[in-house]
Write an enzyme that holds these catalytic residues in place. Structure first.
Site, PDB file in Angstrom:
ATOM      1  N   ASP A   9      36.177  25.185  54.641  1.00 52.81           N
ATOM      2  CA  ASP A   9      36.707  24.888  53.053  1.00 52.81           C
ATOM      3  C   ASP A   9      36.479  23.297  52.669  1.00 52.81           C
ATOM      4  O   ASP A   9      36.004  22.638  53.783  1.00 52.81           O
ATOM      5  CB  ASP A   9      38.076  25.340  52.982  1.00 52.81           C
ATOM      6  CG  ASP A   9      38.744  24.800  51.464  1.00 52.81           C
ATOM      7  OD1 ASP A   9      38.007  25.049  50.562  1.00 52.81           O
ATOM      8  OD2 ASP A   9      39.636  24.295  51.591  1.00 52.81           O
ATOM      9  N   ASP A  11      38.033  20.962  49.924  1.00 56.13           N
ATOM     10  CA  ASP A  11      39.239  20.152  49.470  1.00 56.13           C
ATOM     11  C   ASP A  11      40.399  20.606  50.527  1.00 56.13           C
ATOM     12  O   ASP A  11      40.715  21.633  50.739  1.00 56.13           O
ATOM     13  CB  ASP A  11      39.543  20.575  48.013  1.00 56.13           C
ATOM     14  CG  ASP A  11      38.459  20.166  47.167  1.00 56.13           C
ATOM     15  OD1 ASP A  11      38.303  18.869  46.837  1.00 56.13           O
ATOM     16  OD2 ASP A  11      37.681  21.017  46.407  1.00 56.13           O
TER      17      ASP A  11
END
Length: 220
Positions: A9, A11
């Site tokens: 991922d 953020d």
């Protein structure tokens, strides 16, 4: 443990961005007459792509966002990010130690923003063409589509991938894609790491890591 690829991922895993992102969003919504606190933004919109976030905002307030909202919000967010935006502690060393292990980013954020931030951090070379964004997709996280796209792009079986996710929404997406998932609790928006780890375990992550040293321990 050995994996065919590692999928990150962005953020809250690579970029320590969630505090700034959710402060900016709460400020932008409040300025548009939709009063929202930082805590509410993090609780209700964290981990989703913009399309789902917009749907949730409009359902909550019972009216559409102003037509220029996203661009106005981007301007506010850019200003806040430039106050001291940085990578998550330890991610640069972790990426540097991966050698030839295939890796990708599977994110809800805009590809242009991801590319800019990776350049800012000096990490762009680690990912090549393998940056996958669900922005603009009708089915973002928690649907598995973005993780399946990343695995397909790398040419690997999703079941042989390790995913690193900090949000329950993203963790659900990676689990639904059939990946082994590490719930990551090492970014600045996670104040109570034990509680966040417990929440990720309830979602079904296979492991919880409080830092990249803990991510690295079983795989490097």
């Amino acid at each position: 443990m050995s994996y065919a690829a590692i999928i990150f991922d962005f953020d809250g895993v690579v970029a320590d961005s969630e505090v700034r992102a959710n402060l900016s969003l709460s400020e932008s919504l409040t300025a548009a007459g939709m009063p929202t606190t930082y805590e509410e933004s993090l609780r209700d919109y964290y981990g989703h792509n913009w399309q789902e976030t917009q749907r949730r905002i409009e359902a909550r307030f019972g009216r559409p966002l102003p037509a220029d909202f996203r661009e106005t919000h981007r301007t506010r967010a850019r200003a806040r990010f430039m106050e001291g935006f940085d990578a998550v502690p330890g991610v640069a060393d972790f990426l540097g130690a991966l050698g030839a292990t295939p890796r990708a980013i599977a994110s809800s954020s805009r590809a242009e923003y991801i590319d800019w931030a990776l350049g800012l951090f000096g990490l762009r070379h680690h990912f090549g063409d393998h940056i996958y964004s669900a922005d603009g997709w009708d089915r973002g996280k928690p649907h598995p589509d973005i993780y399946l796209a990343a695995a397909k792009g790398l040419g690997v079986d999703p079941a042989q991938c390790l995913a690193i996710e900090d949000s329950p929404t993203g963790a659900r997406a990676a689990i639904a894609a059939g990946m082994t998932v590490i719930g990551f609790c090492g970014a600045g928006h996670i104040v109570d790491r034990a509680a966040h780890g417990a929440m990720l375990r309830e979602v079904g992550v296979h492991h919880v890591a409080l830092s990249f040293d803990e991510v690295a321990a079983p795989i490097l």
